[in-house]
Scaffold this motif. Sequence first.
Motif, short mmCIF file in Angstrom:
data_model
loop_
_atom_site.label_atom_id
_atom_site.label_comp_id
_atom_site.label_asym_id
_atom_site.label_seq_id
_atom_site.Cartn_x
_atom_site.Cartn_y
_atom_site.Cartn_z
N TYR A 134 0.82 -1.21 0.00
CA TYR A 134 0.00 0.00 0.00
C TYR A 134 0.86 1.26 0.00
CZ TYR A 134 -4.69 -2.01 0.94
OH TYR A 134 -5.91 -2.64 0.85
N ARG A 152 -5.73 -0.20 -6.22
CA ARG A 152 -6.95 -0.88 -5.80
C ARG A 152 -7.65 -0.09 -4.69
NH1 ARG A 152 -7.73 -6.41 -2.39
NH2 ARG A 152 -7.63 -4.86 -0.77
N CYS A 178 -12.43 -9.33 7.35
CA CYS A 178 -10.98 -9.44 7.08
C CYS A 178 -10.44 -8.05 6.77
CB CYS A 178 -10.72 -10.40 5.93
SG CYS A 178 -11.39 -12.04 6.21
N GLU A 216 -10.79 -8.69 12.06
CA GLU A 216 -9.46 -8.98 11.53
C GLU A 216 -8.76 -9.97 12.45
OE1 GLU A 216 -7.43 -8.51 8.88
OE2 GLU A 216 -5.94 -9.57 10.07
N ASP A 260 -12.26 -14.20 14.10
CA ASP A 260 -12.59 -14.89 12.84
C ASP A 260 -13.77 -14.21 12.15
OD1 ASP A 260 -12.90 -16.67 10.80
OD2 ASP A 260 -13.59 -18.33 12.06
N ALA A 261 -13.49 -13.66 10.97
CA ALA A 261 -14.54 -13.02 10.17
C ALA A 261 -15.38 -14.04 9.42
CB ALA A 261 -13.90 -12.05 9.17
N CYS A 268 -13.10 -7.13 0.96
CA CYS A 268 -11.93 -6.84 0.12
C CYS A 268 -10.78 -7.75 0.53
CB CYS A 268 -11.53 -5.37 0.26
SG CYS A 268 -12.82 -4.25 -0.30
C1 LIG Z 1 -5.82 -9.79 1.53
S1 LIG Z 1 -5.85 -9.09 3.16
C2 LIG Z 1 -7.11 -7.86 2.97
C3 LIG Z 1 -7.10 -6.82 4.05
C4 LIG Z 1 -8.07 -5.65 3.79
N1 LIG Z 1 -9.44 -6.09 3.66
C5 LIG Z 1 -7.63 -4.89 2.56
O1 LIG Z 1 -8.23 -5.08 1.48
O2 LIG Z 1 -6.67 -4.11 2.68
C6 LIG Z 1 -6.68 -10.38 4.02
C7 LIG Z 1 -6.81 -10.11 5.51
O3 LIG Z 1 -7.61 -11.14 6.10
C8 LIG Z 1 -7.10 -11.44 7.38
N2 LIG Z 1 -7.64 -12.76 7.74
C9 LIG Z 1 -7.25 -13.98 7.35
N3 LIG Z 1 -8.06 -14.95 7.86
C10 LIG Z 1 -9.00 -14.28 8.59
C11 LIG Z 1 -10.12 -14.69 9.35
N4 LIG Z 1 -10.47 -15.98 9.46
N5 LIG Z 1 -10.86 -13.75 9.99
C12 LIG Z 1 -10.52 -12.43 9.89
N6 LIG Z 1 -9.48 -11.98 9.17
C13 LIG Z 1 -8.73 -12.89 8.53
C14 LIG Z 1 -5.61 -11.36 7.19
O4 LIG Z 1 -4.95 -11.20 8.43
C15 LIG Z 1 -5.49 -10.14 6.27
O5 LIG Z 1 -5.35 -8.95 7.00
#
Ligand SMILES: C[S@@+](CC[C@H](N)C(=O)[O-])C[C@H]1O[C@@H](n2cnc3c(N)ncnc32)[C@H](O)[C@@H]1O
Length: 191
Positions: free
Chosen positions: A12, A22, A44, A65, A88-89, A107
């Motif tokens: 970023y 993005r 997430c 997150e 957990d999302a 996202c």
């Molecule tokens: C590709 S990044 C996207 C972050 C943000 N949404 C963005 O677009 O900048 C994916 C994120 O999902 C988080 N993540 C992974 N598994 C997850 C879960 N089960 N619950 C919540 N977050 C999770 C990761 O730590 C990471 O920060």
Amino acid sequence: MTRDWQQWHEEYEIPGSSLARRLEVVQGYLRPLLARPRRVISMCAGDGRDVLPLLPAGSRAVLVEWDPVLASRARASAGEGVTVITGDAGTTTPYAAIAPAEVVLACGVFGNISYEDTRRTIAALPSLLAPGGTVIWTRAGDSPVRNVFAENGFTEIGFTTPDDARFRVGTHRLTRDPDPFLSGVRLFTFV
Ligand SMILES: C[S@@+](CC[C@H](N)C(=O)[O-])C[C@H]1O[C@@H](n2cnc3c(N)ncnc32)[C@H](O)[C@@H]1O
């Protein structure tokens, strides 16, 4: 969690990078939706840099997150009305306090879960949304995500596919009645 998501966020900071571009597209879709106070979910959420700077006073938001460092960064830049849950999302449970939301951000999610989980998550979104609520989502490369939204009662509001980058950003509005919220429903597991 197999990837270093803190390192992933570093892109970023590189002007003109795919992730920086993005972010501009995501915020371009978000800005008009946040012209007045809203209830917002970010699944997430990472460090929340997409939604937090745009959230108007009087809004309520739940950001979920898994990574505690990213979650604490989100918390540090969050204003009043924002709850950042380190957890957990991938189940509906953390959204109980906010659903039905007017805006849901997914996202960086669909590219990291199976197609079956993508279908399950999109099918459950009408239970998280208020009538006419909007989802903003991203996915790298070509995928059937748009069709899955269409099959579940959503209308496409926008879809950005740059010629020179792999990211895609879509925004879909719920154009059928929402479903009742149910806690404890499994949506996805990161792969
Ligand atoms: C590709 S990044 C996207 C972050 C943000 N949404 C963005 O677009 O900048 C994916 C994120 O999902 C988080 N993540 C992974 N598994 C997850 C879960 N089960 N619950 C919540 N977050 C999770 C990761 O730590 C990471 O920060």
